[in-house]
Scaffold this motif. Structure first.
Motif, PDB file in Angstrom:
ATOM      1  N   HIS A   1       5.885   6.714   2.617  1.00 51.45           N
ATOM      2  CA  HIS A   1       5.035   6.297   3.627  1.00 51.45           C
ATOM      3  C   HIS A   1       3.508   5.857   3.524  1.00 51.45           C
ATOM      4  O   HIS A   1       3.145   4.929   4.061  1.00 51.45           O
ATOM      5  CB  HIS A   1       5.200   7.025   4.973  1.00 51.45           C
ATOM      6  CG  HIS A   1       6.633   7.394   5.432  1.00 51.45           C
ATOM      7  ND1 HIS A   1       7.070   6.441   6.255  1.00 51.45           N
ATOM      8  CD2 HIS A   1       7.355   8.280   5.468  1.00 51.45           C
ATOM      9  CE1 HIS A   1       8.463   6.911   6.580  1.00 51.45           C
ATOM     10  NE2 HIS A   1       8.594   8.237   5.728  1.00 51.45           N
ATOM     11  N   VAL A   2       2.924   6.803   2.762  1.00 57.10           N
ATOM     12  CA  VAL A   2       1.483   6.540   2.463  1.00 57.10           C
ATOM     13  C   VAL A   2       1.230   6.052   1.046  1.00 57.10           C
ATOM     14  O   VAL A   2       1.660   7.049  -0.012  1.00 57.10           O
ATOM     15  CB  VAL A   2       0.686   7.646   2.896  1.00 57.10           C
ATOM     16  CG1 VAL A   2      -0.626   7.570   2.525  1.00 57.10           C
ATOM     17  CG2 VAL A   2       1.141   8.276   4.167  1.00 57.10           C
ATOM     18  N   ASN A   3       0.534   5.236   0.904  1.00 54.28           N
ATOM     19  CA  ASN A   3       0.123   4.575  -0.531  1.00 54.28           C
ATOM     20  C   ASN A   3      -1.379   4.968  -0.688  1.00 54.28           C
ATOM     21  O   ASN A   3      -2.230   4.917   0.387  1.00 54.28           O
ATOM     22  CB  ASN A   3       0.347   3.182  -0.683  1.00 54.28           C
ATOM     23  CG  ASN A   3       1.616   2.489  -0.618  1.00 54.28           C
ATOM     24  OD1 ASN A   3       2.543   3.065  -1.388  1.00 54.28           O
ATOM     25  ND2 ASN A   3       1.886   1.580   0.228  1.00 54.28           N
ATOM     26  N   TYR A   4      -1.989   5.699  -1.705  1.00 52.40           N
ATOM     27  CA  TYR A   4      -3.045   5.783  -2.227  1.00 52.40           C
ATOM     28  C   TYR A   4      -3.169   5.357  -3.602  1.00 52.40           C
ATOM     29  O   TYR A   4      -2.774   6.057  -4.720  1.00 52.40           O
ATOM     30  CB  TYR A   4      -3.345   7.398  -1.980  1.00 52.40           C
ATOM     31  CG  TYR A   4      -4.811   7.633  -2.219  1.00 52.40           C
ATOM     32  CD1 TYR A   4      -5.800   7.457  -1.010  1.00 52.40           C
ATOM     33  CD2 TYR A   4      -5.525   8.005  -3.296  1.00 52.40           C
ATOM     34  CE1 TYR A   4      -7.094   7.760  -1.164  1.00 52.40           C
ATOM     35  CE2 TYR A   4      -6.575   8.574  -3.386  1.00 52.40           C
ATOM     36  CZ  TYR A   4      -7.509   8.178  -2.245  1.00 52.40           C
ATOM     37  OH  TYR A   4      -9.101   8.275  -2.346  1.00 52.40           O
ATOM     38  N   VAL A   5      -3.971   4.369  -3.929  1.00 52.73           N
ATOM     39  CA  VAL A   5      -4.334   4.058  -5.104  1.00 52.73           C
ATOM     40  C   VAL A   5      -5.820   4.401  -5.894  1.00 52.73           C
ATOM     41  O   VAL A   5      -6.682   3.566  -5.069  1.00 52.73           O
ATOM     42  CB  VAL A   5      -4.020   2.312  -5.403  1.00 52.73           C
ATOM     43  CG1 VAL A   5      -4.373   1.789  -6.681  1.00 52.73           C
ATOM     44  CG2 VAL A   5      -2.764   1.985  -5.021  1.00 52.73           C
TER      45      VAL A   5
END
Length: 232
Positions: free
Chosen positions: A182-186
């Motif tokens: 659900h959560v993208n962190y780049v």
């Protein structure tokens, strides 16, 4: 895009003799209530360790600890009997579980550059485990490389419904970001990228929920955390 922008300059900067570290999230003596982690991602420390120095024997429990060596070689030794070097282009995943003691030492003359990453597990008090792989994204640029995940097809198994991927992207090239969770962190290790209307420099990061696309504005290395919506 509804996004959480984390500029590089907002990281904590700690210099104590042999160690220079930049903390994406609150860690040790550096505390900022705005930066306490994202979903199950709790720590990204960008560490530069002087020659013949390092972290002596110390304990951990109930944490998934991922190490990415960017330059040099760090020597690992732990209470499970693992002992050896982790060289640039290699990754280490230590599942601390019920408890483990370990040291990470730079036995060379030149500084070692690495990322230390902590992810909160979804299984507490499991048996400790150690994994290590060779995976240098420079060898095959412009594609995502899975480092660890919850399924058997992942190079390393993590005790969390999360995937960690990395890529080297050549200037002008694009990569899709399509979450399985659900959560993208780049997090941008080096270079500069654009994601939707946001530009992110080296050391900075972007958190967001929607699928998107990354474009390299310079030759770039990134790490993408595909995370659950909630801590289980």
């Amino acid at each position: 895009m509804n996004a959480f922008v984390h500029p590089s300059e907002n990281r904590g900067h700690v210099k104590m003799g042999w160690l220079e570290s930049k903390h994406s999230f609150s860690f040790g003596n550096w505390y900022n209530p705005e930066y306490m982690g994202v979903s199950t991602l709790r720590v990204i420390n960008d560490d530069l360790i002087d020659g013949h120095q390092g972290f002596g024997q110390h304990p951990h429990d109930n944490m998934e600890i991922l190490t990415c060596v960017l330059k040099g070689t760090i020597t690992h030794k732990d209470s499970m009997g693992n002992h050896g070097g982790i060289t640039a282009g290699e990754w280490q995943l230590m599942s601390a579980g019920t408890g483990i003691r370990h040291s990470e030492m730079n036995q060379g003359d030149e500084p070692v550059h690495l990322l230390q990453i902590w992810i909160i597990p979804n299984e507490r008090n499991a048996m400790p485990n150690y994994q290590q792989i060779q995976l240098d994204p420079h060898d095959a640029p412009n594609q995502w490389h899975l480092i660890c995940g919850p399924n058997d097809n992942a190079p390393m198994h993590i005790r969390q419904n999360a995937e960690v991927k990395t890529a080297v992207v050549i200037k002008g090239q694009k990569l899709p970001i399509e979450a399985t969770q659900h959560v993208n962190y780049v997090h941008v290790i080096s270079g500069k990228v654009q994601i939707a209307e946001h530009t992110v420099d080296a050391g900075g990061a972007l958190g967001f929920l929607e699928n998107s696309e990354l474009q390299a504005l310079e030759d770039t290395q990134v790490i993408w955390f595909d995370l659950p919506e909630h801590i289980e």
